[in-house]
Design a protein around this motif. Sequence first.
Motif, PDB file in Angstrom:
ATOM      1  N   SER A 153       0.832  -1.202   0.000  1.00 19.98           N
ATOM      2  CA  SER A 153       0.000   0.000   0.000  1.00 19.98           C
ATOM      3  C   SER A 153       0.869   1.255   0.000  1.00 19.98           C
ATOM      4  O   SER A 153       0.613   2.200  -0.764  1.00 19.98           O
ATOM      5  N   MET A 154       1.894   1.265   0.828  1.00 18.69           N
ATOM      6  CA  MET A 154       2.793   2.424   0.889  1.00 18.69           C
ATOM      7  C   MET A 154       3.536   2.591  -0.432  1.00 18.69           C
ATOM      8  O   MET A 154       3.739   3.715  -0.899  1.00 18.69           O
ATOM      9  N   GLU A 155       3.943   1.481  -1.023  1.00 18.41           N
ATOM     10  CA  GLU A 155       4.663   1.526  -2.299  1.00 18.41           C
ATOM     11  C   GLU A 155       3.766   2.084  -3.409  1.00 18.41           C
ATOM     12  O   GLU A 155       4.203   2.895  -4.229  1.00 18.41           O
ATOM     13  N   LEU A 156       2.518   1.664  -3.415  1.00 19.41           N
ATOM     14  CA  LEU A 156       1.599   2.120  -4.462  1.00 19.41           C
ATOM     15  C   LEU A 156       1.216   3.586  -4.308  1.00 19.41           C
ATOM     16  O   LEU A 156       0.849   4.237  -5.280  1.00 19.41           O
ATOM     17  N   GLU A 157       1.304   4.103  -3.112  1.00 22.22           N
ATOM     18  CA  GLU A 157       0.993   5.515  -2.916  1.00 22.22           C
ATOM     19  C   GLU A 157       2.019   6.400  -3.616  1.00 22.22           C
ATOM     20  O   GLU A 157       1.736   7.558  -3.928  1.00 22.22           O
ATOM     21  N   LEU A 158       3.199   5.842  -3.898  1.00 22.05           N
ATOM     22  CA  LEU A 158       4.238   6.589  -4.600  1.00 22.05           C
ATOM     23  C   LEU A 158       4.151   6.404  -6.117  1.00 22.05           C
ATOM     24  O   LEU A 158       4.853   7.074  -6.863  1.00 22.05           O
ATOM     25  N   ALA A 159       3.268   5.502  -6.571  1.00 24.18           N
ATOM     26  CA  ALA A 159       3.168   5.193  -7.998  1.00 24.18           C
ATOM     27  C   ALA A 159       2.427   6.312  -8.746  1.00 24.18           C
ATOM     28  O   ALA A 159       1.689   7.102  -8.166  1.00 24.18           O
ATOM     29  N   ASP A 160       2.630   6.336 -10.067  1.00 26.51           N
ATOM     30  CA  ASP A 160       1.973   7.313 -10.944  1.00 26.51           C
ATOM     31  C   ASP A 160       0.505   6.919 -11.098  1.00 26.51           C
ATOM     32  O   ASP A 160       0.185   5.792 -11.463  1.00 26.51           O
ATOM     33  N   GLU A 161      -0.397   7.864 -10.839  1.00 26.50           N
ATOM     34  CA  GLU A 161      -1.832   7.571 -10.876  1.00 26.50           C
ATOM     35  C   GLU A 161      -2.337   7.261 -12.283  1.00 26.50           C
ATOM     36  O   GLU A 161      -3.370   6.614 -12.436  1.00 26.50           O
ATOM     37  N   ASP A 162      -1.640   7.722 -13.301  1.00 22.89           N
ATOM     38  CA  ASP A 162      -2.101   7.508 -14.668  1.00 22.89           C
ATOM     39  C   ASP A 162      -1.717   6.120 -15.192  1.00 22.89           C
ATOM     40  O   ASP A 162      -2.313   5.645 -16.160  1.00 22.89           O
ATOM     41  N   GLU A 163      -0.743   5.498 -14.587  1.00 21.29           N
ATOM     42  CA  GLU A 163      -0.276   4.194 -15.040  1.00 21.29           C
ATOM     43  C   GLU A 163      -1.076   3.080 -14.360  1.00 21.29           C
ATOM     44  O   GLU A 163      -1.268   3.098 -13.146  1.00 21.29           O
ATOM     45  N   PRO A 164      -1.535   2.096 -15.136  1.00 13.63           N
ATOM     46  CA  PRO A 164      -2.202   0.948 -14.482  1.00 13.63           C
ATOM     47  C   PRO A 164      -1.151   0.116 -13.736  1.00 13.63           C
ATOM     48  O   PRO A 164       0.024   0.115 -14.093  1.00 13.63           O
ATOM     49  N   VAL A 165      -1.602  -0.532 -12.697  1.00 16.13           N
ATOM     50  CA  VAL A 165      -0.703  -1.388 -11.920  1.00 16.13           C
ATOM     51  C   VAL A 165      -1.108  -2.842 -12.116  1.00 16.13           C
ATOM     52  O   VAL A 165      -2.254  -3.145 -12.440  1.00 16.13           O
TER      53      VAL A 165
END
Length: 133
Positions: free
Chosen positions: A56-68
């Motif tokens: 969860s913490m790692e994904l909070e740093l991810a780009d919102e426009d990119e799918p994960v």
Amino acid sequence: MSNIKMLNERDEEEVEVSWEDQQKINSFSKLNTRTDDLEEQYEKLKQEKEYLDDLSMELELADEDEPVRYKIGDAFVHMPLDKALERITNDSEKVQADIDDLKSQMDDVHGQMEELKKALYSKFGKSINLEKD
């Protein structure tokens, strides 16, 4: 009635092990095994909870426009970041509920074991060992 006898070190005399005593000893053994199983499950769930928190913490740093890529079973599925975070939050809450349930079960088992310990130690004293090594 069993013919099993134990030496009672307090009185230095033999104490007969009744059928009821043997049932208490067997119950204690089963509860001890159950405790080991619950502790193993607890550790696995704790690790899973830590993993989900880290993710969860790692994904909070991810780009919102990119799918994960989110793992469902053995497959990875592309999904929007907000949906992935929502799933992680739901999974984390479920794991926490499972952890709380396990803690409750462990407390119940420990309480039952303590009652059996008192009864068995009061009758057999030092001639019986109910402690984990």
